[in-house]
Motif scaffolding. Structure first.
Motif, PDB file in Angstrom:
ATOM      1  N   LEU A  76       0.830  -1.269   0.045  1.00 47.39           N
ATOM      2  CA  LEU A  76      -0.005  -0.016  -0.034  1.00 47.39           C
ATOM      3  C   LEU A  76       0.828   0.994  -0.207  1.00 47.39           C
ATOM      4  CD1 LEU A  76      -2.811   1.277   0.123  1.00 47.39           C
ATOM      5  CD2 LEU A  76      -2.504   1.219   2.657  1.00 47.39           C
ATOM      6  N   ARG A  77       0.594   2.275  -1.007  1.00 47.38           N
ATOM      7  CA  ARG A  77       1.444   3.299  -0.966  1.00 47.38           C
ATOM      8  C   ARG A  77       0.341   4.276  -0.267  1.00 47.38           C
ATOM      9  NH1 ARG A  77       0.401   7.872  -4.248  1.00 47.38           N
ATOM     10  NH2 ARG A  77       2.316   9.190  -5.025  1.00 47.38           N
ATOM     11  N   ILE A  78       0.962   5.240   0.633  1.00 43.13           N
ATOM     12  CA  ILE A  78       0.384   6.257   1.367  1.00 43.13           C
ATOM     13  C   ILE A  78       0.622   7.468   0.587  1.00 43.13           C
ATOM     14  CG2 ILE A  78      -0.216   7.376   3.668  1.00 43.13           C
ATOM     15  CD1 ILE A  78      -0.713   4.340   3.789  1.00 43.13           C
ATOM     16  N   ASP A  79      -0.332   7.788   0.051  1.00 37.76           N
ATOM     17  CA  ASP A  79      -0.035   9.271  -0.830  1.00 37.76           C
ATOM     18  C   ASP A  79       0.248  10.402   0.250  1.00 37.76           C
ATOM     19  OD1 ASP A  79      -0.224  10.890  -3.113  1.00 37.76           O
ATOM     20  OD2 ASP A  79      -2.290  11.570  -2.399  1.00 37.76           O
ATOM     21  N   HIS A  80       1.276  11.246  -0.190  1.00 38.43           N
ATOM     22  CA  HIS A  80       1.480  12.367   0.720  1.00 38.43           C
ATOM     23  C   HIS A  80       1.626  11.901   2.132  1.00 38.43           C
ATOM     24  CE1 HIS A  80       1.985  16.780   1.357  1.00 38.43           C
ATOM     25  NE2 HIS A  80       1.243  16.768   2.227  1.00 38.43           N
ATOM     26  N   VAL A  81       2.538  10.812   2.293  1.00 35.40           N
ATOM     27  CA  VAL A  81       2.506  10.317   3.845  1.00 35.40           C
ATOM     28  C   VAL A  81       2.956  11.446   4.981  1.00 35.40           C
ATOM     29  CG1 VAL A  81       5.278   9.721   3.659  1.00 35.40           C
ATOM     30  CG2 VAL A  81       3.648   8.189   4.876  1.00 35.40           C
ATOM     31  N   MET A  82       3.411  12.496   4.413  1.00 37.57           N
ATOM     32  CA  MET A  82       3.513  13.494   5.502  1.00 37.57           C
ATOM     33  C   MET A  82       2.414  13.892   6.250  1.00 37.57           C
ATOM     34  SD  MET A  82       5.697  13.884   2.659  1.00 37.57           S
ATOM     35  CE  MET A  82       5.174  15.119   1.794  1.00 37.57           C
ATOM     36  N   ALA A  83       1.216  13.585   5.739  1.00 34.12           N
ATOM     37  CA  ALA A  83      -0.063  13.828   6.209  1.00 34.12           C
ATOM     38  C   ALA A  83      -0.279  13.089   7.586  1.00 34.12           C
ATOM     39  CB  ALA A  83      -1.289  13.388   5.357  1.00 34.12           C
ATOM     40  N   LEU A  84       0.578  12.178   7.954  1.00 35.60           N
ATOM     41  CA  LEU A  84       0.440  11.438   9.235  1.00 35.60           C
ATOM     42  C   LEU A  84       1.038  12.450  10.398  1.00 35.60           C
ATOM     43  CD1 LEU A  84       1.622   7.868   8.320  1.00 35.60           C
ATOM     44  CD2 LEU A  84      -0.589   8.823   8.535  1.00 35.60           C
ATOM     45  N   LEU A  85       1.888  13.166   9.758  1.00 35.56           N
ATOM     46  CA  LEU A  85       2.540  14.339  10.706  1.00 35.56           C
ATOM     47  C   LEU A  85       2.027  15.524  10.678  1.00 35.56           C
ATOM     48  CD1 LEU A  85       5.131  15.035  12.413  1.00 35.56           C
ATOM     49  CD2 LEU A  85       6.382  15.640  10.432  1.00 35.56           C
ATOM     50  N   ARG A  86       1.825  16.033   9.509  1.00 33.52           N
ATOM     51  CA  ARG A  86       1.037  17.320   9.296  1.00 33.52           C
ATOM     52  C   ARG A  86       0.528  17.488   7.907  1.00 33.52           C
ATOM     53  NH1 ARG A  86       6.667  21.110   8.633  1.00 33.52           N
ATOM     54  NH2 ARG A  86       6.993  20.536   6.132  1.00 33.52           N
ATOM     55  N   LEU A  87      -0.452  18.362   7.969  1.00 34.82           N
ATOM     56  CA  LEU A  87      -0.977  18.894   6.536  1.00 34.82           C
ATOM     57  C   LEU A  87      -1.310  19.891   6.514  1.00 34.82           C
ATOM     58  CD1 LEU A  87      -4.156  16.274   6.351  1.00 34.82           C
ATOM     59  CD2 LEU A  87      -2.244  16.547   4.663  1.00 34.82           C
ATOM     60  N   TRP A  88      -1.037  20.522   5.105  1.00 39.91           N
ATOM     61  CA  TRP A  88      -1.213  22.128   4.807  1.00 39.91           C
ATOM     62  C   TRP A  88      -2.518  22.299   4.540  1.00 39.91           C
ATOM     63  CZ3 TRP A  88       2.217  26.197   4.745  1.00 39.91           C
ATOM     64  CH2 TRP A  88       1.971  27.396   3.978  1.00 39.91           C
ATOM     65  N   TRP A  89      -3.175  23.147   5.701  1.00 43.29           N
ATOM     66  CA  TRP A  89      -4.433  23.664   5.578  1.00 43.29           C
ATOM     67  C   TRP A  89      -4.764  25.057   4.802  1.00 43.29           C
ATOM     68  CZ3 TRP A  89      -8.182  22.557   9.944  1.00 43.29           C
ATOM     69  CH2 TRP A  89      -8.138  21.179  10.724  1.00 43.29           C
ATOM     70  N   VAL A  90      -5.598  24.922   4.081  1.00 38.29           N
ATOM     71  CA  VAL A  90      -5.800  26.411   3.350  1.00 38.29           C
ATOM     72  C   VAL A  90      -7.291  26.644   3.883  1.00 38.29           C
ATOM     73  CG1 VAL A  90      -6.106  27.669   1.157  1.00 38.29           C
ATOM     74  CG2 VAL A  90      -4.308  25.851   1.714  1.00 38.29           C
ATOM     75  N   ALA A  91      -7.760  27.945   4.474  1.00 39.98           N
ATOM     76  CA  ALA A  91      -9.010  28.279   4.690  1.00 39.98           C
ATOM     77  C   ALA A  91      -9.758  28.441   3.502  1.00 39.98           C
ATOM     78  CB  ALA A  91      -9.056  29.722   5.524  1.00 39.98           C
ATOM     79  N   LYS A  92     -11.002  28.144   3.377  1.00 37.75           N
ATOM     80  CA  LYS A  92     -11.743  28.395   2.273  1.00 37.75           C
ATOM     81  C   LYS A  92     -11.756  29.901   1.733  1.00 37.75           C
ATOM     82  CE  LYS A  92     -15.544  25.896   1.581  1.00 37.75           C
ATOM     83  NZ  LYS A  92     -16.827  25.305   1.828  1.00 37.75           N
ATOM     84  N   GLY A  93     -11.693  29.928   0.463  1.00 35.58           N
ATOM     85  CA  GLY A  93     -11.497  31.424  -0.112  1.00 35.58           C
ATOM     86  C   GLY A  93     -10.114  31.787  -0.357  1.00 35.58           C
ATOM     87  N   ASP A  94      -9.124  31.104   0.321  1.00 35.47           N
ATOM     88  CA  ASP A  94      -7.521  31.713   0.356  1.00 35.47           C
ATOM     89  C   ASP A  94      -6.982  30.855  -0.747  1.00 35.47           C
ATOM     90  OD1 ASP A  94      -8.171  33.575   2.383  1.00 35.47           O
ATOM     91  OD2 ASP A  94      -6.895  32.304   3.881  1.00 35.47           O
ATOM     92  N   SER A  95      -5.777  31.679  -1.224  1.00 28.89           N
ATOM     93  CA  SER A  95      -4.949  31.028  -2.087  1.00 28.89           C
ATOM     94  C   SER A  95      -4.140  29.764  -1.363  1.00 28.89           C
ATOM     95  CB  SER A  95      -3.935  31.910  -2.848  1.00 28.89           C
ATOM     96  OG  SER A  95      -2.966  32.445  -1.910  1.00 28.89           O
ATOM     97  N   ALA A  96      -3.462  29.054  -2.225  1.00 26.44           N
ATOM     98  CA  ALA A  96      -2.653  27.928  -1.645  1.00 26.44           C
ATOM     99  C   ALA A  96      -1.517  28.265  -0.785  1.00 26.44           C
ATOM    100  CB  ALA A  96      -2.038  26.863  -2.554  1.00 26.44           C
ATOM    101  N   LYS A  97      -0.984  29.544  -0.973  1.00 25.83           N
ATOM    102  CA  LYS A  97       0.270  30.128  -0.628  1.00 25.83           C
ATOM    103  C   LYS A  97      -0.079  30.695   0.938  1.00 25.83           C
ATOM    104  CE  LYS A  97       1.270  33.004  -3.740  1.00 25.83           C
ATOM    105  NZ  LYS A  97       1.932  34.255  -4.551  1.00 25.83           N
ATOM    106  N   GLN A  98      -1.548  30.804   1.089  1.00 30.46           N
ATOM    107  CA  GLN A  98      -1.765  31.548   2.352  1.00 30.46           C
ATOM    108  C   GLN A  98      -2.258  30.565   3.455  1.00 30.46           C
ATOM    109  OE1 GLN A  98      -4.571  33.793   0.170  1.00 30.46           O
ATOM    110  NE2 GLN A  98      -4.245  35.554   1.544  1.00 30.46           N
ATOM    111  N   GLY A  99      -2.029  29.117   3.158  1.00 28.08           N
ATOM    112  CA  GLY A  99      -2.156  28.090   4.014  1.00 28.08           C
ATOM    113  C   GLY A  99      -1.296  28.044   5.332  1.00 28.08           C
TER     114      GLY A  99
END
Length: 736
Positions: free
Chosen positions: A485-508
């Motif tokens: 099993l490949r865990i896509d973006h396995v860093m998600a087990l440690l942290r995830l880049w959250w972006v508030a609705k309406g913001d650009s990805a850079k503002q996460g």
């Protein structure tokens, strides 16, 4: 707003203030973005009184709960736990009763104050105390339940206690030092003489058989999670409706019992059906709406045939179907209800793309009107359960084909990092998800503008409160019928880049997760299902996660084009970690031909992916330099001969260079080598362009040749032999 309160809350909820970006430079997260993420978690950040009330309520709830909701320990750790009680109760006698998953019951008497006092708090003028205590018995690996009982046997609190192994599973051959190779493919891309315009599970069986004959030990797949039969244009495998259930578009309709019946054949032999089928097969891109229409037109009468014959007579096949429904439980019932509801709203001409546009009384699975709908439309719900059963059976058959050909891994599945906004998974458990945020990635090599994937994140606090059951279910479901099993973006087990609705990805901003607990659960499910785990650790990767992955027996993901030294040279694959899977390209990257001819950069220019001409030209110059370094490395290691020039200006992509690069990788030290089927076919166009949606036909491009033709190519047979030979030699020279 009291800034100290906000800062404390940011710390409690694991919202990071700074990080190291993909280029190794320090980066800071905008304070305004951090506050928006708190709002996405449900905190009233614009109302200080309401915020203080919520924080006090959360604090009190912790003290009122005598035991934590869940605790994860490794098998070799001391079994320490905490108990919280009012001060007047801490000297009383209690009974701990642990119900082991295997059925054993272990009991231990307890006086909380005999333990170590570690915390004191007050709730509504009553003092509470928290003690650290030790459970005196050894526990087997598994999922157990700890209960705290008063002297009268009244249950005061319950905690799920998970005991996990030290590390994930490795197949015996890999653990013994074997080095293997396999092919990766997006299943829908497959062409064959018999499929209906999209790769299916029967194609997968054929691919496994043919690849095994060439020496491959696995076939890597895209996520095969359930998408949206009622909305087939939403086709990204990384934006699914449910990660627990399967995409029914991969069903080989012709392989289902009853297909030969006259009633079914009368549907298939109609002139209009045959014309549409020919159109779906001939299309350069997968026509998801047309393929879905064709398959559902036959699947519906196939279900009717099964209902009227097998279910009516309660045959052995019917009993297997009923057992499948029983095992699927509420999750399957919820998912099938969602599918039926979407189809119903679509037929009524109402908004249907996902639960956010459903009428309010249907916006959650547990609402009364939804339950009434499921009862009234029980036949439709059963139909969608039938489709999941058939998909599970056909996937299991592919797994059996791999085993019959002695592939040491066989199927290698992919677990997507999230689900789409309108998914059944969120509809069934909305409290788990922060629906006013999305996950993505900060600016990196693959996405200079950052990425917003449109996938609402799980709230780590809610995941904890639910005893980690959702993540247990995900791991278990995706480890069925496979060997890896490949865990896509396995860093998600440690942290995830959250972006508030309406913001650009850079503002996460980064939100942290209970990584050690999640890794323990992953190791437990891996050992239980005998499935090895590969973590896709690309992009912005903190050093902490790589060491944790290695310690937990998770194989790293090494992409040749990203493995560069500080001077720009490319590391020899012989220097990659043994505990890794290496590859030349991925589904988010150009093909070998596309890379070498800079077709991806030209495409990026046309699509406006680069914010300025200076960046674009810099990418072209860097590519030219990288290609020269690659040639230097290939020549230096004898992976290509002198018929290919050492000067990049004189070298275009050729079959000799293509195969030389693949064999070069096969000489490496990684235990696993994955090669893209597109590169065997020397294709140019990518399957996906990160950072785009409608600008490019992502997830639709088919392979250029059908499977039956591909494996008759003597040059590819020779390539398979060279890869196998190189892998065997690499194993002989690798340290054990």
């Amino acid at each position: 707003m009291n800034q100290s309160v906000i800062d404390r809350l940011l710390e409690i909820r694991g919202i990071e203030s700074e990080y190291v970006d993909a280029w190794g430079k320090p980066a800071h997260i905008d304070p305004a973005s951090k506050v928006k993420l708190l709002a996405a978690m449900g905190y009233p950040v614009d109302d200080e009184n309401a915020l203080m009330d919520k924080l006090e309520q959360e604090r009190q709830q912790v003290w009122w709960r005598a035991l934590d909701p869940v605790q994860v320990n490794r098998a070799d750790e001391p079994l320490l736990f905490t108990v919280r009680l009012p001060i007047e109760l801490v000297n009383d006698n209690y009974l701990l009763r642990l119900n082991c998953e295997q059925g054993e019951v272990i009991e231990q008497n307890l006086v909380p104050s005999d333990g170590e006092l570690i915390n004191v708090g007050d709730v509504q003028d009553d003092e509470f105390q928290e003690y650290l205590l030790c459970f005196n018995s050894q526990l087997p690996i598994g999922y157990h339940q700890l209960s705290l009982l008063a002297e009268d046997e009244q249950v005061l609190a319950v905690m799920r206690w998970i005991v996990a192994p030290k590390a994930c599973y490795s197949p015996p051959a890999i653990a013994a030092g074997d080095k293997v190779w396999g092919l990766s493919v997006q299943l829908y891309c497959l062409r064959s003489e018999n499929n209906w315009g999209v790769g299916d599970f029967s194609d997968l069986c054929l691919l496994l058989e043919k690849a095994a004959g060439q020496g491959a030990h696995f076939i890597g797949l895209n996520p095969i999670h359930a998408l949206y039969p009622a909305n087939p244009g939403a086709c990204s495998p990384y934006s699914p409706s449910s990660r627990r259930w399967l995409n029914i578009i991969y069903l080989d309709v012709t392989a289902i019992e009853g297909f030969a019946q006259p009633t079914i054949q009368s549907v298939c032999l109609q002139a209009d059906f045959q014309q549409k089928l020919a159109q779906a097969r001939a299309s350069e891109y997968v026509d998801y709406p047309l393929v879905t229409e064709l398959k559902l037109a036959v699947l519906a009468p196939l279900y009717t045939e099964f209902r009227d014959s097998d279910l009516a007579s309660n045959t052995a096949l019917a009993k297997r179907f009923k057992a499948f429904i029983q095992e699927g439980g509420e999750s399957l019932r919820m998912f099938a209800t969602y599918e039926a509801l979407q189809a119903h709203f679509k037929a009524q001409g109402l908004p249907y793309w996902g639960w956010p546009v459903f009428p309010a009384s249907y916006s959650e699975f547990h609402k009364p009107k939804v339950q009434a709908f499921a009862k009234k439309h029980a036949e439709q719900v059963l139909f969608y359960q039938f489709l999941q059963w058939q998909a599970a059976r056909q996937l299991d058959k592919a797994h059996e084909v791999a085993a019959s050909h002695a592939m040491c891994i066989g199927l290698y599945r992919d677990l997507a990092v999230g689900v789409s906004e309108g998914s059944a998974e969120i509809w069934g458990n909305q409290s788990l998800y922060a629906t006013n945020a999305s996950i993505g990635a900060p600016p990196d090599v693959l996405g200079p503008l950052g990425q917003n994937w449109g996938l609402p994140p799980m709230d780590p606090q809610q995941l904890y409160q639910q005893g980690y059951q959702p993540i247990i279910d995900l791991f278990a479901a995706n480890m069925r019928s496979c060997g890896a099993l490949r865990i896509d973006h396995v860093m998600a087990l440690l942290r995830l880049w959250w972006v508030a609705k309406g913001d650009s990805a850079k503002q996460g901003g980064y939100v942290y997760y209970p990584v050690d607990d999640l890794l323990g659960i992953l190791a437990l499910e891996s050992q239980r299902n005998k499935v090895m785990v590969i973590g896709e650790d690309l992009g912005t990767v903190p050093d902490a996660i790589r060491s944790k992955l290695a310690d937990n027996g998770i194989y790293s993901y090494r992409v040749f084009f990203f493995e560069q030294a500080q001077d720009g040279g490319f590391f020899s694959p012989a220097h990659y970690p043994v505990q890794s899977m290496s590859t030349l390209t991925t589904h988010d990257m150009p093909t070998l031909t596309g890379y070498w001819h800079c077709l991806d950069l030209e495409l990026g220019q046309r699509l406006g992916l680069y914010p300025c001409e200076e960046l674009s030209q810099g990418l072209f110059h860097a590519r030219h330099d990288n290609k020269q370094r690659i040639l230097d490395s290939l020549h230096g290691h004898g992976s290509i001969d002198d018929t290919i020039s050492a000067q990049v200006e004189q070298v275009g992509m050729s079959r000799a260079l293509n195969h030389g690069m693949q064999v070069h990788m096969a000489k490496g030290s990684s235990a696993l080598l994955s090669l893209q089927l597109e590169d065997w076919l020397e294709m140019e166009a990518p399957v996906n362009v990160p950072g785009t949606s409608e600008e490019y036909p992502n997830w639709r491009r088919k392979l250029s040749k059908p499977l039956e033709v591909l494996f008759r190519d003597p040059a590819l047979t020779e390539l398979g032999l060279k890869l196998t030979e190189a892998r065997q030699k690499a194993a002989q020279h690798s340290p054990r």
